[in-house]
Each structure stands twice: as C-alpha cells, then as structure tokens.
Write a protein that holds these residues in place. Structure first.
Motif, PDB file in Angstrom:
ATOM      1  N   ALA A 198       0.855  -1.179   0.000  1.00  0.00           N
ATOM      2  CA  ALA A 198       0.000   0.000   0.000  1.00  0.00           C
ATOM      3  C   ALA A 198       0.896   1.236   0.000  1.00  0.00           C
ATOM      4  O   ALA A 198       1.665   1.448   0.934  1.00  0.00           O
ATOM      5  CB  ALA A 198      -0.915   0.002   1.227  1.00  0.00           C
ATOM      6  N   ASP A 199       0.832   2.024  -1.052  1.00  0.00           N
ATOM      7  CA  ASP A 199       1.606   3.254  -1.142  1.00  0.00           C
ATOM      8  C   ASP A 199       0.672   4.407  -0.783  1.00  0.00           C
ATOM      9  O   ASP A 199      -0.205   4.778  -1.575  1.00  0.00           O
ATOM     10  CB  ASP A 199       2.170   3.426  -2.552  1.00  0.00           C
ATOM     11  CG  ASP A 199       3.188   4.556  -2.640  1.00  0.00           C
ATOM     12  OD1 ASP A 199       2.926   5.633  -2.062  1.00  0.00           O
ATOM     13  OD2 ASP A 199       4.235   4.374  -3.292  1.00  0.00           O
ATOM     14  N   LEU A 200       0.842   4.974   0.395  1.00  0.00           N
ATOM     15  CA  LEU A 200      -0.086   5.993   0.880  1.00  0.00           C
ATOM     16  C   LEU A 200       0.134   7.349   0.237  1.00  0.00           C
ATOM     17  O   LEU A 200      -0.741   8.217   0.301  1.00  0.00           O
ATOM     18  CB  LEU A 200       0.020   6.108   2.399  1.00  0.00           C
ATOM     19  CG  LEU A 200      -0.253   4.815   3.180  1.00  0.00           C
ATOM     20  CD1 LEU A 200      -0.260   5.097   4.672  1.00  0.00           C
ATOM     21  CD2 LEU A 200      -1.549   4.166   2.747  1.00  0.00           C
ATOM     22  N   THR A 201       1.277   7.547  -0.385  1.00  0.00           N
ATOM     23  CA  THR A 201       1.551   8.803  -1.078  1.00  0.00           C
ATOM     24  C   THR A 201       1.028   8.785  -2.507  1.00  0.00           C
ATOM     25  O   THR A 201       0.408   9.743  -2.974  1.00  0.00           O
ATOM     26  CB  THR A 201       3.065   9.084  -1.080  1.00  0.00           C
ATOM     27  OG1 THR A 201       3.545   9.103   0.257  1.00  0.00           O
ATOM     28  CG2 THR A 201       3.356  10.429  -1.740  1.00  0.00           C
ATOM     29  N   ASN A 202       1.262   7.682  -3.184  1.00  0.00           N
ATOM     30  CA  ASN A 202       0.789   7.505  -4.561  1.00  0.00           C
ATOM     31  C   ASN A 202       0.125   6.138  -4.656  1.00  0.00           C
ATOM     32  O   ASN A 202       0.779   5.145  -4.959  1.00  0.00           O
ATOM     33  CB  ASN A 202       1.960   7.607  -5.539  1.00  0.00           C
ATOM     34  CG  ASN A 202       1.511   7.564  -6.989  1.00  0.00           C
ATOM     35  OD1 ASN A 202       0.361   7.249  -7.289  1.00  0.00           O
ATOM     36  ND2 ASN A 202       2.427   7.877  -7.894  1.00  0.00           N
ATOM     37  N   PRO A 203      -1.182   6.037  -4.385  1.00  0.00           N
ATOM     38  CA  PRO A 203      -1.858   4.735  -4.315  1.00  0.00           C
ATOM     39  C   PRO A 203      -1.695   3.882  -5.563  1.00  0.00           C
ATOM     40  O   PRO A 203      -1.710   2.650  -5.470  1.00  0.00           O
ATOM     41  CB  PRO A 203      -3.323   5.116  -4.092  1.00  0.00           C
ATOM     42  CG  PRO A 203      -3.279   6.459  -3.460  1.00  0.00           C
ATOM     43  CD  PRO A 203      -2.101   7.149  -4.069  1.00  0.00           C
ATOM     44  N   SER A 204      -1.543   4.472  -6.722  1.00  0.00           N
ATOM     45  CA  SER A 204      -1.428   3.688  -7.950  1.00  0.00           C
ATOM     46  C   SER A 204      -0.147   2.872  -7.997  1.00  0.00           C
ATOM     47  O   SER A 204      -0.025   1.941  -8.788  1.00  0.00           O
ATOM     48  CB  SER A 204      -1.512   4.603  -9.181  1.00  0.00           C
ATOM     49  OG  SER A 204      -0.409   5.494  -9.226  1.00  0.00           O
ATOM     50  N   ARG A 205       0.826   3.200  -7.134  1.00  0.00           N
ATOM     51  CA  ARG A 205       2.073   2.434  -7.086  1.00  0.00           C
ATOM     52  C   ARG A 205       1.989   1.248  -6.142  1.00  0.00           C
ATOM     53  O   ARG A 205       2.902   0.423  -6.107  1.00  0.00           O
ATOM     54  CB  ARG A 205       3.227   3.340  -6.665  1.00  0.00           C
ATOM     55  CG  ARG A 205       3.602   4.376  -7.709  1.00  0.00           C
ATOM     56  CD  ARG A 205       4.991   4.948  -7.449  1.00  0.00           C
ATOM     57  NE  ARG A 205       5.115   5.497  -6.117  1.00  0.00           N
ATOM     58  CZ  ARG A 205       5.510   6.747  -5.843  1.00  0.00           C
ATOM     59  NH1 ARG A 205       5.803   7.563  -6.821  1.00  0.00           N
ATOM     60  NH2 ARG A 205       5.599   7.162  -4.608  1.00  0.00           N
ATOM     61  N   GLY A 206       0.930   1.170  -5.345  1.00  0.00           N
ATOM     62  CA  GLY A 206       0.736  -0.021  -4.528  1.00  0.00           C
ATOM     63  C   GLY A 206       0.379  -1.193  -5.412  1.00  0.00           C
ATOM     64  O   GLY A 206       0.157  -1.040  -6.612  1.00  0.00           O
ATOM     65  N   GLY A 207       0.288  -2.387  -4.819  1.00  0.00           N
ATOM     66  CA  GLY A 207      -0.074  -3.520  -5.655  1.00  0.00           C
ATOM     67  C   GLY A 207       0.172  -4.858  -4.996  1.00  0.00           C
ATOM     68  O   GLY A 207       0.431  -4.967  -3.796  1.00  0.00           O
ATOM     69  N   ILE A 208       0.086  -5.904  -5.808  1.00  0.00           N
ATOM     70  CA  ILE A 208       0.246  -7.295  -5.374  1.00  0.00           C
ATOM     71  C   ILE A 208       1.671  -7.736  -5.671  1.00  0.00           C
ATOM     72  O   ILE A 208       2.143  -7.630  -6.816  1.00  0.00           O
ATOM     73  CB  ILE A 208      -0.759  -8.201  -6.103  1.00  0.00           C
ATOM     74  CG1 ILE A 208      -2.198  -7.766  -5.788  1.00  0.00           C
ATOM     75  CG2 ILE A 208      -0.548  -9.662  -5.719  1.00  0.00           C
ATOM     76  CD1 ILE A 208      -3.244  -8.423  -6.674  1.00  0.00           C
ATOM     77  N   ALA A 209       2.371  -8.221  -4.647  1.00  0.00           N
ATOM     78  CA  ALA A 209       3.758  -8.647  -4.822  1.00  0.00           C
ATOM     79  C   ALA A 209       3.825  -9.925  -5.651  1.00  0.00           C
ATOM     80  O   ALA A 209       2.902 -10.742  -5.657  1.00  0.00           O
ATOM     81  CB  ALA A 209       4.413  -8.871  -3.466  1.00  0.00           C
ATOM     82  N   ARG A 210       4.944 -10.073  -6.381  1.00  0.00           N
ATOM     83  CA  ARG A 210       5.165 -11.265  -7.202  1.00  0.00           C
ATOM     84  C   ARG A 210       6.552 -11.813  -6.928  1.00  0.00           C
ATOM     85  O   ARG A 210       7.446 -11.096  -6.490  1.00  0.00           O
ATOM     86  CB  ARG A 210       4.990 -10.930  -8.685  1.00  0.00           C
ATOM     87  CG  ARG A 210       3.581 -10.454  -8.997  1.00  0.00           C
ATOM     88  CD  ARG A 210       3.332 -10.334 -10.481  1.00  0.00           C
ATOM     89  NE  ARG A 210       3.885  -9.108 -11.033  1.00  0.00           N
ATOM     90  CZ  ARG A 210       3.670  -8.700 -12.286  1.00  0.00           C
ATOM     91  NH1 ARG A 210       2.917  -9.417 -13.094  1.00  0.00           N
ATOM     92  NH2 ARG A 210       4.201  -7.583 -12.724  1.00  0.00           N
TER      93      ARG A 210
END
Length: 246
Positions: A123-135
C-alpha cells in the motif's frame, strides 16, 4: 509469523502486527474508544461498502457463493519462507474446488471470475497507484495496472494479504486501493484488509470463510465474529477484514 504486507521500501516487513487490549461494556463498540470484544452481547450487523456510485451499478441482489464458476478459480500465491501459511491456503482452495483451481500471476486476474490472492501486498499511501500485489520474480502488479483490468460478471476476489483496502487520510475521499479497483473492474464481492494481518490469522480467516456456504457478506461477518472469539483482546487481529459489494 510475518504480516502480509510490504512497506514502502519494497522489501517484506519483518515486523509483526502490534496487538491491542481492550474490553467492551456491551455497547458493541458504539462508544468512542471502545473496542468490541467477545463480551459484547449484541454484535454489530455486517455492512457492505462501495468505492463509488458507479461501482453500485453492477450490484445484483445478494446471491450465494459461487461454487463452480466456468473458467476456474485463480490463486495468486506469493509467500515463500516468510509466509508459510500461503501454501496451506493453496491446499485449502484445492480441497474445496479441486481441479478448477489454477495458480498463476496477478496479471491474469481479468481472465477468471473468482480470484484468491495470498501473499504480500503493498500500500503506497503517497501515490496509491504504485501499490499492488507482490510477485515472486518481477515487480509488483500495481494498482495502476489493476485499474486497466475489466472482468464483467466477476463474482469474488478474496484478498488474503495486508492493507489491500488501505488508503491515507489525505486521500480517503478517493478510495484508490487494490480492493476498490478490483470491484470497479467487475468483481461483485471483494474481501480485503484495512491493515497488516499476521500469517496465521490470514490462514484461519480463509478457512472460516470458505467453510461457510452462506452469502458472501454474511460469511465475512461470521468469519470476523469467529476471529474475534479466538482473539478477544487483540482487535487488530480480527477487525481488519472488510467486504466491498452488495
């Protein structure tokens, strides 16, 4: 056990979830500062939410859990040695759905009507679009990439990972996170977490949820009640789970 989250640094967090201790005088958590506990005599009813008005447009009436959707069930599992319970979740899904279970990369989420994600999430609280599902072997599948997924008629996405419905207070009105973009993509029901969840709790939650044949929101509610009974003095272990959908 490690929690199922990655910090902003991009590496798995070695820290464990903190635990809280609280009691309730029977108000069900209605009074400010009061955490509901197993001593509550009237548990709060289950609630559902939506990230936007538009998302409500594909809400049919509440239905029962899909048992054998055409196309199978995608399990995105990325745990490794830091999250040993992820393998147990995969076994759980195979026992329930048999050969309909397909393991694969998060990039294939749009190809399946039912998805279970077990592992680390960011979860990227500064830029939410950079959060995601780890691989395992590549960069995370980001919220930005997930926002391009379209799955009309998708039934269920169970996100057994940390902070999949978390956003910052500054961006609370935007509701951009993994769970919301999957719901907007077309998944009618999304089960997600607001904060970090210990590995053992995530496994227990999955077992409770998939053992319940009722409607999805009811199953989430009963799952949370069972977790609360198991961890009555640790609300951070059971109160993280939320349901998005009808």
């Amino acid at each position: 056990m490690s929690p199922r989250c990655w910090r902003g640094s991009g590496s798995p967090s070695p820290t464990r979830c903190s635990s809280g201790s609280a009691t309730c005088g029977g108000c069900g958590g209605a009074r400010p500062g009061c955490w509901p506990s197993s001593r509550c005599t009237r548990p709060s009813p289950s609630t559902s939410s939506a990230p936007s008005r538009r998302a409500c447009g594909h809400w049919p009436t509440r239905g029962r859990r899909p048992r054998a959707e055409p196309g199978g069930i995608l399990v995105v599992a990325a745990g490794g040695r830091s999250l040993p319970a992820v393998e147990a979740e995969l076994t759980l899904l195979r026992q329930r759905y048999g050969d309909r279970v397909v393991t694969g990369d998060a990039a294939r989420i749009g190809d399946f009507p039912q998805v279970h994600v077990a592992g680390h999430a960011i979860a990227d609280l500064t830029n939410p679009s950079r959060g995601g599902i780890a691989r395992y072997d590549r960069a995370p599948f980001t919220v930005g990439e997930l926002s391009r997924v379209r799955r009309p008629g998708g039934r269920l996405a169970f996100l057994s990972a940390c902070e999949t419905a978390r956003t910052s207070p500054e961006l609370a009105d935007e509701t951009v996170h993994i769970a919301s973009v999957l719901h907007v993509a077309g998944f009618q029901h999304v089960v997600a977490t607001l904060w970090t969840v210990p590995d053992r709790v995530a496994l227990r939650a999955a077992k409770l949820f998939y053992a319940d044949d009722g409607d999805v929101p009811g199953a989430v509610h009963r799952m949370v009640l069972a977790l609360r009974a198991r961890y009555p003095d640790d609300p951070l272990a059971w109160a993280a789970y939320v349901h998005i959908g009808p």
